[in-house]
Design an enzyme around this catalytic site. Structure first.
Site, mmCIF file in Angstrom:
data_model
loop_
_atom_site.group_PDB
_atom_site.id
_atom_site.type_symbol
_atom_site.label_atom_id
_atom_site.label_comp_id
_atom_site.label_asym_id
_atom_site.label_seq_id
_atom_site.Cartn_x
_atom_site.Cartn_y
_atom_site.Cartn_z
ATOM 1 N N LYS A 82 0.969 -1.465 0.518
ATOM 2 C CA LYS A 82 -0.378 -0.092 0.260
ATOM 3 C C LYS A 82 0.597 1.157 0.207
ATOM 4 O O LYS A 82 2.095 1.286 0.591
ATOM 5 C CB LYS A 82 -0.819 -0.265 1.251
ATOM 6 C CG LYS A 82 -2.057 1.146 1.582
ATOM 7 C CD LYS A 82 -3.590 0.238 1.044
ATOM 8 C CE LYS A 82 -4.194 1.017 0.674
ATOM 9 N NZ LYS A 82 -5.992 -0.055 0.107
ATOM 10 N N GLY A 182 -20.565 6.777 5.720
ATOM 11 C CA GLY A 182 -19.372 7.318 4.283
ATOM 12 C C GLY A 182 -20.214 6.535 3.055
ATOM 13 O O GLY A 182 -19.902 5.970 2.633
ATOM 14 N N GLY A 184 -19.005 8.172 -0.254
ATOM 15 C CA GLY A 184 -18.247 8.345 -1.302
ATOM 16 C C GLY A 184 -18.291 6.726 -2.305
ATOM 17 O O GLY A 184 -19.114 6.346 -1.807
ATOM 18 N N VAL A 186 -17.231 4.158 -2.548
ATOM 19 C CA VAL A 186 -18.300 2.574 -2.570
ATOM 20 C C VAL A 186 -19.458 2.901 -1.115
ATOM 21 O O VAL A 186 -19.871 2.683 -1.909
ATOM 22 C CB VAL A 186 -16.897 1.711 -1.353
ATOM 23 C CG1 VAL A 186 -17.401 0.518 -0.839
ATOM 24 C CG2 VAL A 186 -15.616 1.702 -2.578
ATOM 25 N N TYR A 188 -21.802 4.734 -1.666
ATOM 26 C CA TYR A 188 -22.883 5.127 -2.371
ATOM 27 C C TYR A 188 -23.744 4.499 -3.038
ATOM 28 O O TYR A 188 -24.618 3.909 -2.985
ATOM 29 C CB TYR A 188 -22.604 6.531 -3.004
ATOM 30 C CG TYR A 188 -23.603 6.990 -3.432
ATOM 31 C CD1 TYR A 188 -24.675 7.787 -2.623
ATOM 32 C CD2 TYR A 188 -24.254 6.610 -4.488
ATOM 33 C CE1 TYR A 188 -25.825 8.445 -2.804
ATOM 34 C CE2 TYR A 188 -25.807 6.831 -4.957
ATOM 35 C CZ TYR A 188 -26.255 8.322 -4.230
ATOM 36 O OH TYR A 188 -27.325 8.565 -4.689
HETATM 37 P P1 NAI Z 1 -14.442 7.938 -0.213
HETATM 38 O O1 NAI Z 1 -13.316 8.807 -0.163
HETATM 39 O O2 NAI Z 1 -14.887 7.738 -1.649
HETATM 40 O O3 NAI Z 1 -15.059 7.472 0.523
HETATM 41 C C1 NAI Z 1 -15.457 7.964 2.002
HETATM 42 C C2 NAI Z 1 -16.056 8.511 2.159
HETATM 43 O O4 NAI Z 1 -16.431 8.986 3.773
HETATM 44 C C3 NAI Z 1 -15.631 10.046 1.601
HETATM 45 O O5 NAI Z 1 -17.849 10.418 1.151
HETATM 46 C C4 NAI Z 1 -16.508 10.743 2.549
HETATM 47 O O6 NAI Z 1 -16.310 12.145 3.212
HETATM 48 C C5 NAI Z 1 -16.653 10.309 4.412
HETATM 49 N N1 NAI Z 1 -16.287 10.137 5.696
HETATM 50 C C6 NAI Z 1 -14.587 10.622 6.013
HETATM 51 N N2 NAI Z 1 -14.959 10.667 7.474
HETATM 52 C C7 NAI Z 1 -16.044 10.215 7.841
HETATM 53 C C8 NAI Z 1 -16.425 10.013 9.149
HETATM 54 N N3 NAI Z 1 -15.564 10.389 10.340
HETATM 55 N N4 NAI Z 1 -17.968 10.484 8.878
HETATM 56 C C9 NAI Z 1 -18.642 9.863 7.956
HETATM 57 N N5 NAI Z 1 -18.438 10.726 6.656
HETATM 58 C C10 NAI Z 1 -16.632 10.297 6.338
HETATM 59 O O7 NAI Z 1 -13.093 6.359 -0.418
HETATM 60 P P2 NAI Z 1 -13.959 4.763 -1.122
HETATM 61 O O8 NAI Z 1 -13.211 4.534 -2.132
HETATM 62 O O9 NAI Z 1 -15.199 5.053 -1.155
HETATM 63 O O10 NAI Z 1 -13.620 4.109 0.339
HETATM 64 C C11 NAI Z 1 -14.235 4.038 1.880
HETATM 65 C C12 NAI Z 1 -13.448 3.033 1.898
HETATM 66 O O11 NAI Z 1 -13.640 1.180 1.685
HETATM 67 C C13 NAI Z 1 -12.214 3.448 2.815
HETATM 68 O O12 NAI Z 1 -11.822 2.938 3.877
HETATM 69 C C14 NAI Z 1 -11.040 2.561 1.934
HETATM 70 O O13 NAI Z 1 -9.902 2.380 1.371
HETATM 71 C C15 NAI Z 1 -11.579 1.095 1.906
HETATM 72 N N6 NAI Z 1 -12.111 0.512 1.101
HETATM 73 C C16 NAI Z 1 -12.411 0.807 -1.034
HETATM 74 C C17 NAI Z 1 -11.844 -0.332 -2.105
HETATM 75 C C18 NAI Z 1 -12.087 1.156 -2.919
HETATM 76 O O14 NAI Z 1 -11.884 -0.161 -4.716
HETATM 77 N N7 NAI Z 1 -12.769 2.118 -3.127
HETATM 78 C C19 NAI Z 1 -11.133 -1.450 -1.636
HETATM 79 C C20 NAI Z 1 -10.993 -1.750 -0.196
HETATM 80 C C21 NAI Z 1 -11.556 -1.025 0.850
#
Ligand code: NAI
Length: 353
Positions: A82, A182, A184, A186, A188
């Protein structure tokens, strides 16, 4: 402050920990290669504001270790690694920064292959690609697998059904109350899957821009970020950053299942026992959230194939079910069963170099 590596609490026999600095672009990044027994270390790059270098180092050590476990558990021919880029303070040239990062990835000669993580976009990936071929999760080109997030969300959705089957005797999520922390990439997409099958959603995000859309399009109820972990729901899906399950949040959790996308959901390992003691079924994060890396692995192998990805998602469901069943029959936590299974799978050394 002098930072230790080998005696760092999150150091876990990592094969290599690289620190990169490019004063011109403002790049400061760590790449951690945890284990390459199964193949080149693969995992996303996170672009985030860290309070200190030490926080960034701890994050990369923990995240890279989790990737080894995730990739082994999903039986992929890749190892675990990572990277984190510390977001510069003030103005910076994003393309110059990601180009400098791409050159950094190139210097370590294919022992690490990067993809997206939190804060990194497909456009950033395209910039990295101008400097190195050791990159996946691209939107264009031969075998491009695109944004892994929808596949992660599909895997989490399938995993939630498996957990519901074990906890309630049916995978049917119609009418089940689910809290998503969250919304984001994933979170959504997961909310869309859940809304589609009739789940009753409660959602929170520090970035309010997606909340209104979830309310309007998915009928979700917006909850304050301070209250989402204690929402009165059946299932809690942490989909923001790590550490959601900790000694502060745990006593207030009302869900009977914790199953979400976030990496490193348990702030400390003892949270696994604490969840079990409270009768909460925990889907180990690195098992349920492997969909994205499965998608990336197809690209790394040079044969992106939707059917193969779907077969691996079927396998993800089976593996998660095995973790739940063994935990129940052996009276152990799901985390300890998953760790044991992953370590066994990680011990298999492939001759890939
Ligand atoms: P992203 O950055 O698109 O979404 C994360 C969301 O969480 C953002 O909208 C952010 O504003 C929100 N957030 C942050 N702190 C918060 C809090 N305290 N309370 C509520 N919301 C909060 O990231 P993504 O890609 O959706 O990833 C989400 C999680 O899943 C991360 O931990 C990531 O490491 C994990 N993950 C993602 C993968 C992927 O394919 N994108 C694969 C495996 C794990």
């Amino acid at each position: 402050m002098i930072m230790s590596i080998f005696s760092h609490p999150d150091f876990d026999g990592h094969e290599a920990v690289h620190a990169f600095c490019d004063t011109e672009s403002g790049l400061r990044a760590f790449i951690a290669v945890h284990n390459t027994n199964r193949g080149p270390a693969s995992g996303g790059t996170r672009f985030w504001t860290y309070a200190s270098d030490g926080d960034a180092l701890a994050d990369v050590l923990r995240l890279s270790r989790a990737m080894s476990y995730k990739n082994a558990m999903a039986q992929l021919d890749i190892g675990g690694g990572k990277a984190v880029i510390l977001r510069p303070e003030g103005a910076f040239d994003r393309n110059a920064l990601f180009a400098a990062y791409g050159r950094s990835v190139e210097t370590i000669g294919g022992t690490y292959i990067t993809a997206e993580d939190v804060g990194v976009s497909p456009a950033d990936m395209a910039v990295i690609k101008t400097q190195t071929d050791n990159v996946a999760g691209l939107s264009e080109g031969d075998n491009a697998s695109g944004d892994p997030s929808p596949v992660t969300a599909e895997g989490v959705f399938r995993g939630i059904r498996v957990a519901a089957e074990r906890a309630y005797g049916s995978p049917d999520l119609n009418g089940r109350r689910v809290a998503i922390q969250g919304l984001g990439s994933v979170g959504y997409a997961l909310a869309e899957h859940l809304a589609h099958v009739g789940a009753d959603l409660q959602v929170a995000d520090i970035d309010t821009s997606r909340l209104a859309r979830a309310e309007k399009e998915l009928g979700a109820t917006i909850v304050d970020t301070n209250d989402i972990l204690s929402a009165d729901v059946d299932i809690l899906a942490p989909c923001a950053l790590g550490g959601a399950i900790n000694s502060d949040s745990l006593p207030a959790i009302r869900a009977s299942i914790v199953a979400g996308a976030a990496n490193n959901q348990l702030r400390t390992p003892d949270m696994a026992e604490a969840l079990t003691a409270r009768g909460i079924l925990y889907a180990p994060d690195y098992v349920i959230n492997a969909g994205g890396i499965i998608n990336v692995a197809a690209e790394v192998a040079g044969r992106y194939d939707v059917a193969w990805v779907q077969t691996k998602l079927d396998q993800l469901e089976e593996t998660l079910g095995e973790v739940f069943d063994r935990a129940a029959s052996e009276g152990r936590t799901t985390a300890s069963i998953a760790n044991e299974m992953a370590q066994e799978r990680m011990a298999v050394i492939r001759d890939w170099r």
